[in-house]
Structure formats: C-alpha cells, structure tokens
Design a protein around this motif. Structure first.
Motif, PDB file in Angstrom:
ATOM      1  N   PHE A 187      58.123  44.591  34.560  1.00 47.32           N
ATOM      2  CA  PHE A 187      57.356  43.525  35.801  1.00 47.32           C
ATOM      3  C   PHE A 187      56.336  44.216  36.973  1.00 47.32           C
ATOM      4  CE2 PHE A 187      57.893  42.872  40.475  1.00 47.32           C
ATOM      5  CZ  PHE A 187      57.775  40.823  40.658  1.00 47.32           C
ATOM      6  N   ILE A 188      55.350  43.976  37.318  1.00 54.32           N
ATOM      7  CA  ILE A 188      54.154  44.457  38.026  1.00 54.32           C
ATOM      8  C   ILE A 188      54.627  43.330  39.363  1.00 54.32           C
ATOM      9  CG2 ILE A 188      51.880  45.134  38.111  1.00 54.32           C
ATOM     10  CD1 ILE A 188      53.441  46.440  36.212  1.00 54.32           C
ATOM     11  N   PRO A 189      53.826  43.896  40.536  1.00 55.66           N
ATOM     12  CA  PRO A 189      54.531  43.513  41.320  1.00 55.66           C
ATOM     13  C   PRO A 189      53.643  43.115  42.437  1.00 55.66           C
ATOM     14  CG  PRO A 189      55.389  45.613  41.989  1.00 55.66           C
ATOM     15  CD  PRO A 189      55.508  45.408  40.579  1.00 55.66           C
ATOM     16  N   VAL A 190      53.155  42.009  43.272  1.00 55.30           N
ATOM     17  CA  VAL A 190      52.169  41.517  43.686  1.00 55.30           C
ATOM     18  C   VAL A 190      52.116  41.617  46.042  1.00 55.30           C
ATOM     19  CG1 VAL A 190      49.795  40.305  43.979  1.00 55.30           C
ATOM     20  CG2 VAL A 190      50.888  40.740  41.593  1.00 55.30           C
ATOM     21  N   SER A 243      45.595  33.449  47.778  1.00 50.71           N
ATOM     22  CA  SER A 243      44.209  32.918  48.064  1.00 50.71           C
ATOM     23  C   SER A 243      43.730  33.105  46.568  1.00 50.71           C
ATOM     24  CB  SER A 243      43.792  34.644  48.312  1.00 50.71           C
ATOM     25  OG  SER A 243      43.350  36.173  47.479  1.00 50.71           O
ATOM     26  N   ASN A 244      42.916  32.237  46.191  1.00 49.56           N
ATOM     27  CA  ASN A 244      41.964  32.173  44.125  1.00 49.56           C
ATOM     28  C   ASN A 244      42.110  33.318  43.952  1.00 49.56           C
ATOM     29  OD1 ASN A 244      41.768  29.450  46.080  1.00 49.56           O
ATOM     30  ND2 ASN A 244      39.767  29.969  46.415  1.00 49.56           N
ATOM     31  N   GLU A 245      41.517  34.037  44.136  1.00 51.71           N
ATOM     32  CA  GLU A 245      41.685  35.743  43.631  1.00 51.71           C
ATOM     33  C   GLU A 245      43.396  36.330  43.165  1.00 51.71           C
ATOM     34  OE1 GLU A 245      40.324  40.116  43.076  1.00 51.71           O
ATOM     35  OE2 GLU A 245      39.305  38.801  45.313  1.00 51.71           O
ATOM     36  N   THR A 246      44.111  35.951  43.928  1.00 50.66           N
ATOM     37  CA  THR A 246      45.503  37.092  43.509  1.00 50.66           C
ATOM     38  C   THR A 246      45.915  35.507  43.151  1.00 50.66           C
ATOM     39  OG1 THR A 246      45.782  37.659  45.303  1.00 50.66           O
ATOM     40  CG2 THR A 246      47.857  37.136  44.704  1.00 50.66           C
ATOM     41  N   ARG A 247      45.825  34.130  42.832  1.00 51.24           N
ATOM     42  CA  ARG A 247      46.156  33.712  41.655  1.00 51.24           C
ATOM     43  C   ARG A 247      45.727  33.264  40.409  1.00 51.24           C
ATOM     44  NH1 ARG A 247      48.490  28.599  43.004  1.00 51.24           N
ATOM     45  NH2 ARG A 247      48.819  29.190  45.543  1.00 51.24           N
ATOM     46  N   ARG A 248      43.965  33.697  40.654  1.00 48.11           N
ATOM     47  CA  ARG A 248      43.897  33.728  39.298  1.00 48.11           C
ATOM     48  C   ARG A 248      44.686  35.001  38.544  1.00 48.11           C
ATOM     49  NH1 ARG A 248      40.241  36.980  37.814  1.00 48.11           N
ATOM     50  NH2 ARG A 248      39.700  37.457  39.966  1.00 48.11           N
ATOM     51  N   LYS A 249      44.416  36.458  39.275  1.00 43.15           N
ATOM     52  CA  LYS A 249      45.105  37.302  38.431  1.00 43.15           C
ATOM     53  C   LYS A 249      46.437  36.771  38.202  1.00 43.15           C
ATOM     54  CE  LYS A 249      46.022  41.656  39.219  1.00 43.15           C
ATOM     55  NZ  LYS A 249      46.430  43.043  40.909  1.00 43.15           N
ATOM     56  N   LEU A 250      47.416  35.787  38.935  1.00 39.09           N
ATOM     57  CA  LEU A 250      48.721  36.160  38.481  1.00 39.09           C
ATOM     58  C   LEU A 250      48.639  34.902  37.224  1.00 39.09           C
ATOM     59  CD1 LEU A 250      50.397  35.455  41.599  1.00 39.09           C
ATOM     60  CD2 LEU A 250      50.501  37.409  40.002  1.00 39.09           C
ATOM     61  N   SER A 251      47.653  33.809  37.529  1.00 34.64           N
ATOM     62  CA  SER A 251      47.799  32.765  36.703  1.00 34.64           C
ATOM     63  C   SER A 251      47.151  33.525  34.849  1.00 34.64           C
ATOM     64  CB  SER A 251      46.400  31.515  37.242  1.00 34.64           C
ATOM     65  OG  SER A 251      47.705  31.622  37.843  1.00 34.64           O
ATOM     66  N   GLU A 252      46.773  34.067  34.218  1.00 35.58           N
ATOM     67  CA  GLU A 252      45.917  34.604  33.505  1.00 35.58           C
ATOM     68  C   GLU A 252      46.589  35.743  32.903  1.00 35.58           C
ATOM     69  OE1 GLU A 252      42.295  36.696  35.124  1.00 35.58           O
ATOM     70  OE2 GLU A 252      41.287  35.320  34.787  1.00 35.58           O
ATOM     71  N   THR A 253      47.682  35.837  33.788  1.00 33.40           N
ATOM     72  CA  THR A 253      48.485  36.686  32.921  1.00 33.40           C
ATOM     73  C   THR A 253      49.882  35.755  32.190  1.00 33.40           C
ATOM     74  OG1 THR A 253      50.741  36.805  34.873  1.00 33.40           O
ATOM     75  CG2 THR A 253      48.292  38.495  34.929  1.00 33.40           C
ATOM     76  N   GLY A 254      50.149  34.483  32.564  1.00 36.02           N
ATOM     77  CA  GLY A 254      50.833  34.112  31.572  1.00 36.02           C
ATOM     78  C   GLY A 254      52.318  34.167  31.550  1.00 36.02           C
ATOM     79  N   ASN A 255      52.782  35.176  33.073  1.00 37.11           N
ATOM     80  CA  ASN A 255      53.806  35.200  32.858  1.00 37.11           C
ATOM     81  C   ASN A 255      54.423  35.606  34.516  1.00 37.11           C
ATOM     82  OD1 ASN A 255      56.428  35.581  32.605  1.00 37.11           O
ATOM     83  ND2 ASN A 255      56.751  37.713  31.174  1.00 37.11           N
TER      84      ASN A 255
END
Length: 224
Positions: free
Chosen positions: A163-166, A94-106
């Motif tokens: 590692f933080i799993p999503v 989803s857009n929210e999950t993608r944004r959350k992951l992308s903001e981490t940069g890793n």
C-alpha cells in the motif's frame, strides 16, 4: 384601463362630457349636477386605487445560483464520526492527484485504529481497507467495531500488495456507545474536612467557607 392611462387622460384636460362618459364606462356613479372637478377627483381617486401589474423583475438575490464545482482541488481527506460505530470518509482531489491515482488502477482507502498510540503508519491496532472508484464516488463509510476510539484514514494505491499512501486524514474520535462506567464514588463526611472514595482518602481537603452576619463582624464575632 390601466392607472397610467387614466392619469394621462385626466392630464389632457378633457371636457365635462368626456370625464362623465369615462366615469360611467368604468361603472362609477355620476350625479347629474356633479361638476367637472368633482368627476375629475372621482376618476383620479379611482386611478390611484388601481394596482399596477407586477413586473417579473428578478432581484440580484434571486438570480440563478451556479452549480457547486465538483472539486476545489484542495487535496484533502476528511474523516468524521457519524455515530459510535460508523465513520464517514470524504476526499477532494486535485486533477494531478486524481490522475496519479487513477493511472494505478487500484485505488484503496484505509482506516486505522490508533487509539492511545502515536501512529507512525505501521503500528495501528486494526486496519480496515476498501477499494474505491474515483470516477463514481467521493466518499466512503466504514463500520467500526470499537466506540470511543481514535481513527485515521489514508487514500492511496496498491502495487504488488504494497500500500502506497498519498493523502492522510485528520484524527477522528468516535463517541461512546454507553454511559461512563466507574466504581469511584465520592462522599462528603459530615463534620470532617475530607472526601473519601470507597475507603480511599483523598489528599486534598475541602476548604469550608464560613458566612457570618455584619452584626457579628461589628461585635468582633468569631468565624467558625
């Protein structure tokens, strides 16, 4: 001349001279003593044989198919076996999950070997890890060393080597890369109601079904 134009001409009640002149123009063979109705019928038959031009009408089934969406926003992680030593991991975010992951940069995907264990997130036999770029890919292939094994994958991110799993995938089992190996061979010993396996006698016996003819049944024949 088109079919409809010729039919419209015939419906206008032309003279014998006009129908003969048109017939000759169309290359039809006209005899001198032909009557008007005969020439009229010849022209009508000729008109019915003409093919109408095919109109470029697009049927509903041939309408332009819209491109599939890049994402359904389902937040799913799917793991499939390609062969005994290759598994395919794909994700839909989803857009929210993608944004959350992308903001981490890793962003990281992990594959766990969980063969014959109840996986609690930390007790895998092996862990395979790879960094991914969500902007350029939606899947990843893992080469695995063990065939006929169970695997689970996760996607998440790392902070300070933690590692933080999503999302977690389904359980996937790879096929075997060789025929099943077993030394267990079963033999039926003739005359004995049992099966032996390399010296080991099975507890369950084989039930033998005797077949006898209707004549034996009528005469009280004994089953053996």
């Amino acid at each position: 001349m088109k079919r409809q134009e010729l039919l419209n001409f015939l419906e206008s009640q032309p003279t014998i001279q006009e129908v003969k002149a048109l017939a000759k123009k169309l290359g039809l063979k006209i005899k001198k003593r032909m009557k008007k109705n005969e020439v009229y019928r010849m022209l009508k038959d000729y008109a019915l044989q003409l093919q109408e031009p095919v109109q470029n009408v697009q049927s509903p089934a041939a309408e332009k198919i819209e491109d599939l969406p890049s994402s359904y926003g389902s937040d799913r992680l799917m793991l499939l076996a390609v062969n005994p030593h290759l598994v395919h991991l794909s994700w839909d975010l989803s857009n929210e999950t993608r944004r959350k992951l992308s903001e981490t940069g890793n962003v990281v995907v992990r594959l766990y070997d969980v063969t014959y264990i109840v996986f609690n997130g930390t007790n895998a036999h092996r862990i395979f890890e790879a960094g991914v770029d969500l902007g350029n890919c939606r899947n990843y292939y893992f080469h695995v060393p063990c065939a006929n094994a169970d695997y689970i994958a996760e996607i998440g991110y790392k902070t300070d080597e933690t590692f933080i799993p999503v999302l977690r995938s389904n359980l996937c089992r790879t096929p075997s890369d060789s025929p099943a190996t077993t030394s267990r061979q079963r033999w039926i010993i003739k005359g004995k109601k049992q099966v032996v396996t390399l010296g080991e006698t099975l507890i369950q016996q084989i039930e033998r079904i005797n077949i006898f003819s209707p004549t034996q049944a009528a005469s009280g024949g004994e089953r053996r």
